[in-house]
Motif scaffolding. Sequence first.
Motif, PDB file in Angstrom:
ATOM      1  N   LYS A   1       3.641  -4.036  -4.442  1.00  0.00           N
ATOM      2  CA  LYS A   1       4.369  -3.539  -5.604  1.00  0.00           C
ATOM      3  C   LYS A   1       5.861  -3.705  -5.366  1.00  0.00           C
ATOM      4  O   LYS A   1       6.326  -3.680  -4.219  1.00  0.00           O
ATOM      5  CB  LYS A   1       4.029  -2.058  -5.841  1.00  0.00           C
TER       6      LYS A   1
ATOM      7  N   ASN B   1      -4.040 -11.402  -9.237  1.00  0.00           N
ATOM      8  CA  ASN B   1      -3.626 -10.321 -10.150  1.00  0.00           C
ATOM      9  C   ASN B   1      -2.109 -10.141 -10.150  1.00  0.00           C
ATOM     10  O   ASN B   1      -1.606  -9.012 -10.095  1.00  0.00           O
ATOM     11  CB  ASN B   1      -4.317  -9.003  -9.770  1.00  0.00           C
TER      12      ASN B   1
ATOM     13  N   THR C   1      -8.443  -6.653   0.232  1.00  0.00           N
ATOM     14  CA  THR C   1      -7.363  -6.700  -0.758  1.00  0.00           C
ATOM     15  C   THR C   1      -6.226  -5.783  -0.325  1.00  0.00           C
ATOM     16  O   THR C   1      -6.443  -4.600  -0.038  1.00  0.00           O
ATOM     17  CB  THR C   1      -7.873  -6.281  -2.147  1.00  0.00           C
TER      18      THR C   1
ATOM     19  N   VAL D   1      -6.881  -0.261   4.740  1.00  0.00           N
ATOM     20  CA  VAL D   1      -7.531  -0.695   3.505  1.00  0.00           C
ATOM     21  C   VAL D   1      -9.031  -0.805   3.744  1.00  0.00           C
ATOM     22  O   VAL D   1      -9.482  -0.935   4.889  1.00  0.00           O
ATOM     23  CB  VAL D   1      -6.976  -2.050   2.997  1.00  0.00           C
TER      24      VAL D   1
ATOM     25  N   THR E   1       3.517  -6.037  -9.733  1.00  0.00           N
ATOM     26  CA  THR E   1       2.374  -5.783  -8.859  1.00  0.00           C
ATOM     27  C   THR E   1       1.644  -7.089  -8.551  1.00  0.00           C
ATOM     28  O   THR E   1       1.672  -8.037  -9.338  1.00  0.00           O
ATOM     29  CB  THR E   1       1.376  -4.795  -9.500  1.00  0.00           C
TER      30      THR E   1
ATOM     31  N   HIS F   1      -2.597  -4.297  -1.577  1.00  0.00           N
ATOM     32  CA  HIS F   1      -1.851  -4.086  -2.810  1.00  0.00           C
ATOM     33  C   HIS F   1      -0.338  -4.141  -2.559  1.00  0.00           C
ATOM     34  O   HIS F   1       0.179  -3.476  -1.653  1.00  0.00           O
ATOM     35  CB  HIS F   1      -2.217  -2.736  -3.437  1.00  0.00           C
TER      36      HIS F   1
ATOM     37  N   GLU G   1       0.839  -1.205   0.000  1.00  0.00           N
ATOM     38  CA  GLU G   1       0.000   0.000   0.000  1.00  0.00           C
ATOM     39  C   GLU G   1       0.876   1.258   0.000  1.00  0.00           C
ATOM     40  O   GLU G   1       0.590   2.241   0.681  1.00  0.00           O
ATOM     41  CB  GLU G   1      -0.952  -0.006   1.199  1.00  0.00           C
TER      42      GLU G   1
ATOM     43  N   ASP H   1      -1.758  -8.662  -5.641  1.00  0.00           N
ATOM     44  CA  ASP H   1      -2.680  -8.416  -4.527  1.00  0.00           C
ATOM     45  C   ASP H   1      -2.659  -9.618  -3.589  1.00  0.00           C
ATOM     46  O   ASP H   1      -2.645 -10.765  -4.044  1.00  0.00           O
ATOM     47  CB  ASP H   1      -4.122  -8.235  -5.028  1.00  0.00           C
TER      48      ASP H   1
END
Length: 281
Positions: free
Chosen positions: A177, A155, A173, A137, A160, A175, A90, A162
């Motif tokens: 990265k 994904n 979810t 989140v 990237t 995130h 995040e 999730d």
Amino acid sequence: MKKLYTLVCLTLALGGATTAQAQNALKLPQASTAQTLTQEFGLGKITLSYSRPNTKGRKIFGALEPYGAVWRTGANSATTISFTDEVMIEGQIVVPGEYALFTIPDAKEWTIILNKAAKQWGAYEYKQAEDVLRVKVKPAKSASFTETFTAQFANVAATTADLVLTWENTAVTIHLKTDIDTRIMANIDEAMKGDKKPYFGAAQYYFENGKDLNKALDWMNEAEKAAPKAYYIRYWKARVQLKKGDKAGAIATAKQGVALAKEAKNDEYIRLNESIIAQAK
């Protein structure tokens, strides 16, 4: 009679001991089964280990797991997550290592916590002072009911991914990265100085990541020279040509790829090269 009595007593005693041992050795299924997930991500890996409780007809969030309280994010030992490479969760950087993954559920917002005390039972000894990350989140209503608490990676792309937590009618979810482009570009530049230049792999990376297509095509041509029978190189070269807007060149290259794939009896690359021809017409 005394001897017979003694023998009977001894037999009963041994039988009782054997029964007790059998009971002690009894193996039963865990109420909350354990699961470990390993996901390749960027240039490293993520490993998540957790136990999976069931609803068993109970109300979970806001009841069994109260709102506003730190949750182990599963059952039994605290859920752990480890990274072999730097990631962003995040938007916040997390260095490689192993962490406990705690959460604070709420109706409208969840707090996601990474805590450096990875090995602990539940959240009974949780200390906020040992947190290395806290992010917020939004939970969502899941499309279907989930009986068993489930964590999964979804994904997943090159940089990237999730982490999705689902239980009851709730889905959360998180995130992830990773920034690997600078390192990969440096690795390509260094590798191109060597005797065995990775033309094909470097050209693929340039194509997939919006880099210089002219250089990608030059490298595909070099890879083609080194492997003139490689139908898969023709397919990738045709993709580069098509992306550059050279439809005629893409068709010609893909036709060569079809012929080579037919010669090798590879149906997959016959189809793939034919798909380029269809797109270019």
